[in-house]
Design an enzyme around this catalytic site. Structure first.
Site, PDB file in Angstrom:
ATOM      1  N   GLU A   8       0.812  -1.231   0.000  1.00 12.05           N
ATOM      2  CA  GLU A   8       0.000   0.000   0.000  1.00 12.05           C
ATOM      3  C   GLU A   8       0.842   1.277   0.000  1.00 12.05           C
ATOM      4  O   GLU A   8       0.860   2.053   0.958  1.00 12.05           O
ATOM      5  CB  GLU A   8      -0.951  -0.004   1.189  1.00 12.05           C
ATOM      6  CG  GLU A   8      -2.008  -1.071   1.053  1.00 12.05           C
ATOM      7  CD  GLU A   8      -3.126  -0.985   2.071  1.00 12.05           C
ATOM      8  OE1 GLU A   8      -2.963  -0.317   3.098  1.00 12.05           O
ATOM      9  OE2 GLU A   8      -4.179  -1.586   1.821  1.00 12.05           O
TER      10      GLU A   8
ATOM     11  N   GLU B 102      -5.065  -8.424  -0.891  1.00  9.98           N
ATOM     12  CA  GLU B 102      -5.758  -8.246   0.389  1.00  9.98           C
ATOM     13  C   GLU B 102      -7.225  -7.955   0.143  1.00  9.98           C
ATOM     14  O   GLU B 102      -7.567  -7.123  -0.704  1.00  9.98           O
ATOM     15  CB  GLU B 102      -5.190  -7.057   1.184  1.00  9.98           C
ATOM     16  CG  GLU B 102      -3.943  -7.344   1.939  1.00  9.98           C
ATOM     17  CD  GLU B 102      -3.494  -6.168   2.803  1.00  9.98           C
ATOM     18  OE1 GLU B 102      -4.354  -5.482   3.399  1.00  9.98           O
ATOM     19  OE2 GLU B 102      -2.280  -5.957   2.870  1.00  9.98           O
TER      20      GLU B 102
END
Ligand code: BG6
Length: 481
Positions: free
Chosen positions: A187, A380
């Protein structure tokens, strides 16, 4: 409607939240080792992995008497064989994990890597291979050796680029026969939201303003990504390497063109990282954004040349929820630059307030594929919830519903032609929450007996969702009941 036979079903974890063994095997301390549990806070914008310099100094002084959950994780370091056996029983074909930078280079600056650290991951990869589970490895997931934070203010410094690239090259050289899927950064977009947690930066110590400082650190990460993608292609040509973005689907609150324009702009900011990593340059809209917000970047030497190099092989994304945007975008941001979405009357929320939106997941996958024409790895997706553990069981039908709907949404995108490489559900074994440092916010299909204070046996138990996922994988995503 079926998933490809070689679809990589599996689960995802991260060392800082899962591995533990923080002071074993020659590991050094990282910035995350100083973060606390914020208790049973149900969301909001308080982040356990976001420390001010003052708070860091306090935690450092009192570390021995504090509850610092990221040091413990949920003990993968000692229980990896048991966890991998459970994953194999579930039918997992891949396992996403990250390597601890400070286990390999304890202060980030040693001349030689820590052999004990390297060997630990060799053992893990061998164990995975013995169960035919493909490792998917993130080079860094919210972790910076604390020595680099103290000496260079983490990723604000170009020196950290050099040291991280050396670390990344060590990993590629060492594991090229064992690892075929790499993610450079987890991220990467959180670098401009939670600077300490994501990049080991204290913005208050910088000569720059907060926004400039965060974007400086991000710039350095994008450079490091480009350098490592190129190196990986040279040294390990069979491997695939990507960078990860936390992806939201973003809707305008109303048809007011100003709402729509802001939703569009926000969506573009959310994928800007892929623009750089796929296309190899900073897009004009981003340079304009820097001008508008008076963001000052010291561009890395030869940065244009470096970015023009190799493109990533796949887009790695996390997808949890969608957001809603109004015309008044600045008031929609918290003081920490985090987007606070108004409610969406069409969507239910998680226990922590995230908007649950499988339809948005299909849109996300289709938009990304249309835009970049690169395979997507969903690394994810998951539901953080309070679980009730009784008599060795957890009846988590809410989690099964969440995943069933998201698997269907992904299937729809695949049917529409999107190339999806795999799906690794977040926190497949319960682990410490990144934002809260809590154990009470659980994502796993495997329950870990541990609480917010670190008490418990740390024994593992199969939740109802474990059996659901086992059936889902065995049927290639056709039996979702
Ligand atoms: C992603 C991160 O943002 O979301 C994970 O990559 C994190 O590290 C996950 O754990 C869920 O967030 P949280 O705060 O509920 O743990």
């Amino acid at each position: 409607m079926t998933f490809p036979k070689d679809f990589l079903w599996g689960g995802a974890t991260a060392n800082a939240q899962y591995e533990g063994g923080y002071n074993e095997g020659g590991r050094g301390l990282s910035q995350i080792d100083f973060c606390e549990c914020i208790g049973k806070n149900k969301g909001g914008t308080e982040y356990s992995h976001e420390l001010s310099y003052e708070r860091y100094l306090y935690n450092k002084e009192h570390q021995d008497e504090m509850n610092l959950p990221f040091r413990r994780g949920t003990d993968f370091y000692h229980r990896y064989k048991e966890d991998i056996a459970l994953l194999a029983e579930m039918g997992a074909r891949t396992f996403r994990m990250s390597i601890s930078w400070s286990r390999i280079y304890p202060t980030g600056e040693e001349e030689e890597p820590n052999r004990e650290g390297l060997d630990f991951y060799h053992r893990v990869f061998q164990e995975l291979r013995s169960h035919n589970i493909e490792p998917l490895v993130t080079m860094v997931h919210y972790e910076v050796p604390i020595a680099l934070v103290e000496k260079y203010n983490g990723w604000e410094s170009p020196k950290t680029v050099e040291l991280f690239v050396r670390y990344g090259k060590t990993l590629i050289d060492e594991y090229k026969d064992e690892v075929k899927y790499w993610v450079t950064f987890n991220e990467v977009n959180w670098s401009v939201v939670t600077p300490y947690g994501a990049t080991g930066v204290f913005t208050e110590l910088s000569k720059k303003d907060r926004l400039s400082c965060m974007h400086q650190a991000l710039h350095h990460e994008l450079i490091a990504n480009a350098l490592l993608v190129k190196y990986c292609h040279q040294v390990s040509p069979d491997a695939k390497i990507g960078v990860m973005v936390g992806k939201f689907e973003i809707y305008p609150l109303t048809p007011n063109p100003l709402d729509v324009a802001n939703a569009y702009k926000e969506a573009r900011l959310n994928t800007f990282y892929f623009d750089v990593a796929v296309r190899g340059f900073y897009p004009a809209y981003m340079k304009k954004y820097y001008q508008d917000y008076q963001i000052r970047i010291d561009w890395y030497e030869n940065y244009e040349e470096i970015l023009k190099g190799d493109s990533i092989d796949f887009l790695a994304i996390s997808y949890y929820n969608s957001n809603v945007i109004t015309a008044d975008i600045d008031s929609a941001r918290s003081k920490d630059n985090i987007l606070v979405s108004p409610d969406n009357p069409y969507l239910k929320k998680t226990d922590w307030g995230g908007l649950i939106d499988p339809v948005g997941f299909t849109i996300t996958l289709e938009e990304l594929y249309d835009k970049y024409q690169k395979p997507i790895f969903v690394v994810e997706n998951g539901l953080g919830a309070f679980d009730e553990f009784k008599d060795g069981k957890v009846h988590d039908d809410y989690r099964i519903v969440f995943h069933r709907e998201h698997v269907k949404a992904m299937q729809k995108a695949i049917d529409d032609g999107v190339e999806v490489l795999g799906y690794t559900t977040w926190g497949i074994v319960d682990l410490v929450s990144a934002s809260g440092g809590q154990m009470c916010k659980r994502y796993g299909f495997i329950y870990v007996d541990a609480d917010d204070d670190g008490k418990g046996s740390y024994d593992r138990y199969r939740k109802d969702s474990f059996y659901w996922y086992q059936k889902c994988i065995a049927s290639d995503g056709t039996d979702l009941d």
